[in-house]
Each structure stands twice: as C-alpha cells, then as structure tokens.
Design an enzyme around this catalytic site. Sequence first.
Site, short mmCIF file in Angstrom:
data_model
loop_
_atom_site.label_atom_id
_atom_site.label_comp_id
_atom_site.label_asym_id
_atom_site.label_seq_id
_atom_site.Cartn_x
_atom_site.Cartn_y
_atom_site.Cartn_z
CD GLU A 159 -5.53 -3.90 -3.74
OE1 GLU A 159 -5.58 -3.63 -2.52
OE2 GLU A 159 -4.51 -4.34 -4.29
CG HIS A 164 -5.72 -2.33 0.54
ND1 HIS A 164 -4.81 -2.31 -0.49
CD2 HIS A 164 -5.25 -1.46 1.47
CE1 HIS A 164 -3.84 -1.46 -0.19
NE2 HIS A 164 -4.08 -0.94 1.00
CB SER A 166 -0.96 -0.05 1.19
OG SER A 166 -1.96 0.95 1.08
#
Length: 520
Positions: free
Chosen positions: A326, A425, A204
């Site tokens: 995500e 995610h 990320s």
Amino acid sequence: MASTPESDRLEVNPPAGRLRGATEGGLTVFRGVPYAAPPVGDLRWRPARPHPGWSGTRDATADGPSAPQMYMEGGDPVLGGHGSPPFDEDCLTLNIWTPAADGARRPVLVWIHGGGFVSGSGSLPNYSGETFARDGDLVVVNVNYRVGALGYLQPGAEDGNAEGTADGGGNHWLTDQLAALRWVRENIAAFGGDPDSITVAGQSGGAVSTAALAGLPEAQGLIRRVILMSPPFGLELPTPEASLERTAALLELTGVKSLAEARSLPWPALIGATGGLFALTTRWGYWPTPFLPVIDGVTLHRHPAEALLHGAAAGIEVMIGWTREEANFGFALDEGYAAADRDRVTARIADTFGPEAAPGAYAAYERTRPGARPADVLMDLITDELFRVPALRLAEARAELGRPVWAYQFDLPSPAYDGRLGAAHCLELPFAFANFDRWAHAPLTAGLTPAVRDGLADTMHRAWIAFARTGDPNHPDMPAWDPYTKDTRTTMRFDSVVTALGDLAGDSRRMHEAATRGAP
C-alpha cells in the site's frame, strides 16, 4: 411534443422529482442528480440539508461539478490525477447507471470515492458504474461529497453551534453521504433498484466513509453489505479540540480571523491554503493527512474501524482487503525516502514498537523482504500499521462475534517505474471495476501484461458483483473463498495465480499483536 416510448424509458419520476437521462452503451444513465441543497453561503460548513426540489423534468445528462480541491495540470506520477475541473461548492450530486428504469428491483451498489479526504469525484471516468451495471445487472450510484477544507474543517463553538445538536459537530462529508444514502433508499426503486438490497463500497478514504456510514444509528437498516477496499483504519483520528488547531492554522493561512470571515471567502482561497496545511502537518515517515474525520461525539461517535462491531452494524455483511505494498503509492518515488538510512527508519519504527523492540522489528521486516533497503522496510511498516494490520483486527473481531468477513490481499505488482510501486495503493481499483480503458492516463497501470491483467480483472470484478448481489463473493471461475474465521484465517490472494491461503498476513498480525501487548 408528444413523448415516444424511447423517451419514456429515459425519464423517471421518483419522489425527488422527474428526471431525464440518456442511453449510454445500452444502459440508462442519470448524471448530476442533486441529493441535498447546495452547501453554499451560510450553508458552508453546515450539515447537508434536503434539496428544495424542482418543477417539471430536470435534465440529468451531464455530470455535476466535482467538489473543490487542489488540482495540478497533468496530474500526479502515480494516478495521473484524481479530480479535474469544473469544481464548484454546489457539488452534492449523484450519477446513476441502470440496466433499465423498471420494476425489477435489482441490487444496488453505492460507490464512495477515496482521495486522502482531499480529492476525488464520483464522476471520474475511472469510477464509472457502467461495468458493474452491465456485467452484474446492478443499479450503481456514485456520490459526490465535500472534501478537504469544505468537508472536513471542524467549525467549533466559535461558529455559534450548540453542543449536542446536529450543527454542533463537524464531519460535513459524513452528513453529505448520509443524505445521499437516504436519497437512494427513498428514490432508487424508480431506477429499477431494490432499496432493501444496498451495498456500499469505497476505497481508501471512501472505505473509511463506508464504515463510518454503516455505524451511524441514522443509517440503521439502510445498508445490507459493505466492501472496504484498502481502508486506512490505522489513522489516529483527532478529537474536536485537536482538530480545532488545524482549523486555526487554515484560517491563519487564508488571512482571516474567524470562521464567519472564512465563510465569505471564495472557495479557491480555502483550497489554495490546503498546500500550506500539508506542509504544517506532514511528519517524516507518516502518510500526509491535512484533513481527517473527527470523533466529535455528535456526527461520529467512534473510530470507523470499530463501527462494524457494534449494534445493528455488526450484522452487516463485510468484504475487506488491502494491497501488499500500500505505502509504495506515497513513498516509493520520493528520493528523500529512498536515501533514508537504517538508523532513521529504526527511529520511526520505535514510534510503533518502542525503542527497545525497534531493532528487532526492523530485522523482522528485513527478513520478509530479502535485499530490502531501509525505505522498503519503512514502506512495509506503514502498510502494516495503516492498512493491513487494522483490517486484520477487524477480521479477527468479527470472527469472534460470529460474523466473519471475506478478506483478500491484492499482490499483483505494477511494472511501472522499474517495479518500484509494487502492488501499491489504488492498483486493485481497475481490476475490481474491470475498466482498464478508463485508466490509460494512470502511470500505475502501465506495462501490465494484458492476458494476466484481464484474467485477474475478470475474476475480481465477478467476485465484487457476486458479493453485491448475494453477500458471497464466490463464483465458478475462482478458487473457493471461505470467510475469515479464527480457525482458518482464510484470505484470498489476488495475483497472476489466484489462491485462497490460511493466515496469509500472519507474520504482520503476530508482530503487531506482540507490540500491542508490549512484548518484545
């Protein structure tokens, strides 16, 4: 007291200064190792400075404090928390795991945590380097760096900085990470690591950091390969001028009129104002990001998504991937988004595709997910424009350069919350680290079938180790994984059955390519 052979093995004497670590699970571990001067007082909102060093043997058996950040007792409903006390501005430290502090020159894996640029810590138990060090014979280094207002606030000319000097930019988080990387280069041999074989990995925001680091002229020759897990390369990064608007907003929220005044505030006052900045900067249908890297022309010259296409960074070996859903991480549990109708989502799609093409784009997303609600279409759009499509653009561009990446998509869904999170995610993290015992607090991982979970974790963990050691993620217990070229567009799909597929995300790639060209 005279030293014993056992205590000798727990002590190292790198150029930075002598350290005493501890044995943990058969590994030698050094915690809370300072790599830069504490960024306190006048050094708040200044680039990282060299640490003054220490005399004698420094104890390195306890974690250093995490960077100051927002904290909620009990954590969030997806991860169960991503940072916990103690917090302190004196946070620029490393944790190091090594099979042995000897002269073996093992490959080095440097981990940069994510957290939306506002949270996280290299000392979080779920990011422990023990599995990579033990299973891969690697030396693993986790980095603490400044986040949120203390790491991403743009100071501007009002702070007395001269244009074109190191102090003239922002991105203090990046100067921290560069200082850490230099420290690793200069000291890691004493821990049994090879300074010429450093892989930097991040997830990320940490993946954005990893790419930004790789593109720095100052980092040339320091990084051999990178692992980019779910980088949000679709983020539009601000200019210094635009970023100064957020600086002004934060100062107003804290009740001060200048950065000089803000420099004297206790750090909890700055962290307390971050919630207000979230409220001011949040836009419907967009991932909330009160703080962002700034393309300031001093510390960061181009978008990190482009960093690995230029100069020496184009030669760095790259593995990059994303999860299938995500955006479900941030939107699937929000009842406000669940109630969104087709018209509102179509209006959001128009921001990307234009008003004429938006209805067709909505229909295209709807076809790929039978029974999709408007919220599902929105989440797939956000996943594409923030994560999947920008990663594919990097893969396509590197293929054109003749330096193809290894690409993957993580597809195994979480059963949590009746499956609403999907392959969200962060879900790939415990699989790559193969440490589900460290994620028991995270609702995201609840309900996974142990046999499927552990088998996939073993496959992924060994692929990550293979790449860090050799630049090739293949290993005997996985289907052949070819690099992503324009001919094959090979993408490894990590699911209950692991499969290498050609052009796995081709529908998304083609649709967004058409939008970029202005085609219907």
